[in-house]
Motif scaffolding. Structure first.
Motif, PDB file in Angstrom:
ATOM      1  N   SER A 109     -90.021  12.240   1.274  1.00 27.28           N
ATOM      2  CA  SER A 109     -90.377  12.718  -0.058  1.00 27.28           C
ATOM      3  C   SER A 109     -91.845  12.458  -0.366  1.00 27.28           C
ATOM      4  O   SER A 109     -92.530  13.298  -0.969  1.00 27.28           O
ATOM      5  CB  SER A 109     -89.487  12.053  -1.107  1.00 27.28           C
ATOM      6  N   VAL A 110     -92.344  11.282   0.043  1.00 24.74           N
ATOM      7  CA  VAL A 110     -93.764  10.961  -0.156  1.00 24.74           C
ATOM      8  C   VAL A 110     -94.642  11.971   0.575  1.00 24.74           C
ATOM      9  O   VAL A 110     -95.623  12.485   0.031  1.00 24.74           O
ATOM     10  CB  VAL A 110     -94.065   9.530   0.343  1.00 24.74           C
ATOM     11  N   ILE A 111     -94.272  12.279   1.816  1.00 22.64           N
ATOM     12  CA  ILE A 111     -95.047  13.235   2.617  1.00 22.64           C
ATOM     13  C   ILE A 111     -94.993  14.626   2.003  1.00 22.64           C
ATOM     14  O   ILE A 111     -96.013  15.317   1.885  1.00 22.64           O
ATOM     15  CB  ILE A 111     -94.523  13.253   4.061  1.00 22.64           C
ATOM     16  N   ASP A 112     -93.796  15.050   1.581  1.00 22.30           N
ATOM     17  CA  ASP A 112     -93.644  16.370   0.972  1.00 22.30           C
ATOM     18  C   ASP A 112     -94.448  16.483  -0.313  1.00 22.30           C
ATOM     19  O   ASP A 112     -94.818  17.588  -0.732  1.00 22.30           O
ATOM     20  CB  ASP A 112     -92.168  16.654   0.685  1.00 22.30           C
ATOM     21  N   ASN A 113     -94.711  15.340  -0.955  1.00 21.39           N
ATOM     22  CA  ASN A 113     -95.467  15.321  -2.198  1.00 21.39           C
ATOM     23  C   ASN A 113     -96.963  15.115  -1.947  1.00 21.39           C
ATOM     24  O   ASN A 113     -97.700  14.699  -2.833  1.00 21.39           O
ATOM     25  CB  ASN A 113     -94.933  14.199  -3.112  1.00 21.39           C
ATOM     26  N   SER A 114     -97.386  15.378  -0.699  1.00 23.24           N
ATOM     27  CA  SER A 114     -98.792  15.259  -0.295  1.00 23.24           C
ATOM     28  C   SER A 114     -99.305  13.831  -0.423  1.00 23.24           C
ATOM     29  O   SER A 114    -100.477  13.608  -0.739  1.00 23.24           O
ATOM     30  CB  SER A 114     -99.673  16.217  -1.115  1.00 23.24           C
ATOM     31  N   GLY A 115     -98.414  12.877  -0.169  1.00 25.58           N
ATOM     32  CA  GLY A 115     -98.799  11.472  -0.265  1.00 25.58           C
ATOM     33  C   GLY A 115     -99.046  10.843   1.092  1.00 25.58           C
ATOM     34  O   GLY A 115     -98.925  11.488   2.137  1.00 25.58           O
ATOM     35  N   ALA A 116     -99.404   9.564   1.066  1.00 27.27           N
ATOM     36  CA  ALA A 116     -99.662   8.797   2.288  1.00 27.27           C
ATOM     37  C   ALA A 116     -98.608   7.711   2.426  1.00 27.27           C
ATOM     38  O   ALA A 116     -98.469   6.859   1.546  1.00 27.27           O
ATOM     39  CB  ALA A 116    -101.053   8.182   2.243  1.00 27.27           C
ATOM     40  N   ILE A 117     -97.864   7.752   3.512  1.00 29.98           N
ATOM     41  CA  ILE A 117     -96.882   6.717   3.799  1.00 29.98           C
ATOM     42  C   ILE A 117     -97.439   5.851   4.924  1.00 29.98           C
ATOM     43  O   ILE A 117     -97.864   6.359   5.963  1.00 29.98           O
ATOM     44  CB  ILE A 117     -95.511   7.327   4.198  1.00 29.98           C
ATOM     45  N   LEU A 118     -97.482   4.551   4.712  1.00 27.05           N
ATOM     46  CA  LEU A 118     -98.085   3.645   5.690  1.00 27.05           C
ATOM     47  C   LEU A 118     -97.018   2.909   6.476  1.00 27.05           C
ATOM     48  O   LEU A 118     -96.125   2.276   5.892  1.00 27.05           O
ATOM     49  CB  LEU A 118     -99.004   2.639   4.995  1.00 27.05           C
ATOM     50  N   ILE A 119     -97.121   2.995   7.795  1.00 32.49           N
ATOM     51  CA  ILE A 119     -96.167   2.337   8.683  1.00 32.49           C
ATOM     52  C   ILE A 119     -96.930   1.572   9.755  1.00 32.49           C
ATOM     53  O   ILE A 119     -97.788   2.133  10.451  1.00 32.49           O
ATOM     54  CB  ILE A 119     -95.225   3.356   9.355  1.00 32.49           C
ATOM     55  N   TYR A 120     -96.624   0.301   9.896  1.00 31.92           N
ATOM     56  CA  TYR A 120     -97.212  -0.504  10.967  1.00 31.92           C
ATOM     57  C   TYR A 120     -96.364  -0.310  12.225  1.00 31.92           C
ATOM     58  O   TYR A 120     -95.245  -0.810  12.316  1.00 31.92           O
ATOM     59  CB  TYR A 120     -97.244  -1.976  10.572  1.00 31.92           C
ATOM     60  N   THR A 121     -96.910   0.422  13.180  1.00 30.74           N
ATOM     61  CA  THR A 121     -96.142   0.710  14.385  1.00 30.74           C
ATOM     62  C   THR A 121     -95.815  -0.553  15.172  1.00 30.74           C
ATOM     63  O   THR A 121     -94.817  -0.598  15.889  1.00 30.74           O
ATOM     64  CB  THR A 121     -96.909   1.682  15.307  1.00 30.74           C
ATOM     65  N   GLU A 122     -96.638  -1.585  15.025  1.00 32.47           N
ATOM     66  CA  GLU A 122     -96.392  -2.821  15.763  1.00 32.47           C
ATOM     67  C   GLU A 122     -95.195  -3.601  15.214  1.00 32.47           C
ATOM     68  O   GLU A 122     -94.623  -4.443  15.893  1.00 32.47           O
ATOM     69  CB  GLU A 122     -97.636  -3.703  15.736  1.00 32.47           C
ATOM     70  N   GLY A 123     -94.825  -3.341  13.969  1.00 30.70           N
ATOM     71  CA  GLY A 123     -93.666  -3.988  13.376  1.00 30.70           C
ATOM     72  C   GLY A 123     -93.962  -5.333  12.747  1.00 30.70           C
ATOM     73  O   GLY A 123     -93.155  -5.851  11.977  1.00 30.70           O
ATOM     74  N   THR A 124     -95.087  -5.938  13.050  1.00 32.90           N
ATOM     75  CA  THR A 124     -95.481  -7.227  12.500  1.00 32.90           C
ATOM     76  C   THR A 124     -96.930  -7.480  12.912  1.00 32.90           C
ATOM     77  O   THR A 124     -97.552  -6.627  13.549  1.00 32.90           O
ATOM     78  CB  THR A 124     -94.555  -8.351  13.014  1.00 32.90           C
ATOM     79  N   LEU A 125     -97.464  -8.639  12.579  1.00 30.29           N
ATOM     80  CA  LEU A 125     -98.817  -8.982  13.028  1.00 30.29           C
ATOM     81  C   LEU A 125     -98.866  -8.995  14.558  1.00 30.29           C
ATOM     82  O   LEU A 125     -97.947  -9.477  15.211  1.00 30.29           O
ATOM     83  CB  LEU A 125     -99.210 -10.362  12.495  1.00 30.29           C
ATOM     84  N   THR A 126     -99.947  -8.454  15.103  1.00 33.52           N
ATOM     85  CA  THR A 126    -100.044  -8.391  16.558  1.00 33.52           C
ATOM     86  C   THR A 126     -99.959  -9.777  17.192  1.00 33.52           C
ATOM     87  O   THR A 126    -100.470 -10.756  16.661  1.00 33.52           O
ATOM     88  CB  THR A 126    -101.360  -7.708  16.991  1.00 33.52           C
ATOM     89  N   ARG A 127     -99.304  -9.832  18.331  1.00 33.47           N
ATOM     90  CA  ARG A 127     -99.237 -11.081  19.107  1.00 33.47           C
ATOM     91  C   ARG A 127    -100.341 -11.143  20.160  1.00 33.47           C
ATOM     92  O   ARG A 127    -100.495 -12.149  20.841  1.00 33.47           O
ATOM     93  CB  ARG A 127     -97.887 -11.183  19.834  1.00 33.47           C
ATOM     94  N   ASP A 128    -101.084 -10.040  20.333  1.00 38.36           N
ATOM     95  CA  ASP A 128    -102.142 -10.039  21.333  1.00 38.36           C
ATOM     96  C   ASP A 128    -103.129 -11.167  21.040  1.00 38.36           C
ATOM     97  O   ASP A 128    -103.605 -11.297  19.916  1.00 38.36           O
ATOM     98  CB  ASP A 128    -102.877  -8.696  21.316  1.00 38.36           C
TER      99      ASP A 128
END
Length: 264
Positions: A109-128
């Motif tokens: 719905s956010v995308i359809d409303n021309s919005g920005a949805i933020l997703i951290y692909t790493e799932g948490t703070l990087t362990r690198d």
């Protein structure tokens, strides 16, 4: 549907507090935000510090977007905080498959409303150990392939000096500079019409991670590792503090993204 006046007013109120506070504790340099896609998109930032969400949200807001994150449902029950999360349309995620579907619907719905949805692909703070993007989870890729929305890698460097990974307090003196850059959308065009098998989702996720790493390498002026860090291969937990012993709390929005991904 368009954003309500109430929602915009709440964002405006929060911005009037957050922006001066951020400016007081750090210098900020933004690049690439004038070239963001028209319409809705998925923003995938790297993740090195618990203040990252604010560092990414502010330039998006300044450039006309009302940023939405995935957040653990427990945060919505916290007094005051929960009120602001609901008022700004943030997306709660519970540890159930039904909730994951609701979260996915809300994100669409956010995308359809021309919005920005933020997703951290790493799932948490990087362990690198050197804070490069680690191996990603497939939630962002799944949403991108289902909606056709562009995926924009947003990288930043310097938040780790202001607030180190899992630290409890800010290091404001001497004043640090945080640089944030929005890169070009990741090319997933050849994957969009193919069956969303595990192989396709992992390929899309790999492209997103590689784009993040390339953009961050340019921002840092350093050579990145050839292969993203894999916590499992190093005996670390997929989310949470893992093997890190420094005090702090987990960035809930990042973990919520991992929960949604795991329940699809």
């Amino acid at each position: 549907m368009a954003e309500s006046l109430k929602t915009r007013a709440v964002f405006g109120t929060l911005a009037s507090i957050v922006r001066p506070a951020m400016a007081a504790i750090m210098a900020q340099k933004w690049t690439g935000f004038k070239d963001l896609p028209q319409g809705g998109f998925i923003a995938c930032p790297n993740h090195t510090s618990e203040i990252d969400p604010l560092v990414v949200a502010v330039p998006l807001y300044v450039n006309g977007y009302l940023p939405r994150f995935l957040a653990k449902d427990s945060l919505f029950r916290v007094p005051v905080l929960g009120t602001f999360l609901r008022a700004t349309g943030q997306i709660p995620v519970e540890r159930t498959g039904l909730s994951a579907n609701r979260s996915l619907k809300a994100a669409r719905s956010v995308i359809d409303n021309s919005g920005a949805i933020l997703i951290y692909t790493e799932g948490t703070l990087t362990r690198d150990p050197d804070l490069w993007p680690m191996r990603g989870k497939t939630g962002a890729a799944r949403l991108a392939l289902q909606t056709g929305a562009p995926v924009v890698p947003i990288v930043h460097w310097g938040t780790n000096e202001v607030m180190p990974r899992y630290a409890k307090k800010l290091n404001v003196f001497p004043r640090k500079t945080v640089r944030v850059h929005a890169g070009a959308p990741v090319d997933l065009s050849d994957l969009r019409d193919r069956p969303r098998t595990r192989e396709i989702l992992e390929e899309a996720t790999s492209r997103i991670t590689n784009a993040l790493t390339r953009e961050l390498a340019q921002l840092r002026g350093e050579e990145p590792p050839a292969v993203p860090w894999d916590p499992e291969k190093h005996g670390q937990a997929a989310t949470g503090r893992g093997s890190f012993e420094s005090a702090g709390t987990v960035t809930s929005g990042a973990e919520a993204a991992a929960v949604m991904e795991s329940r699809q």
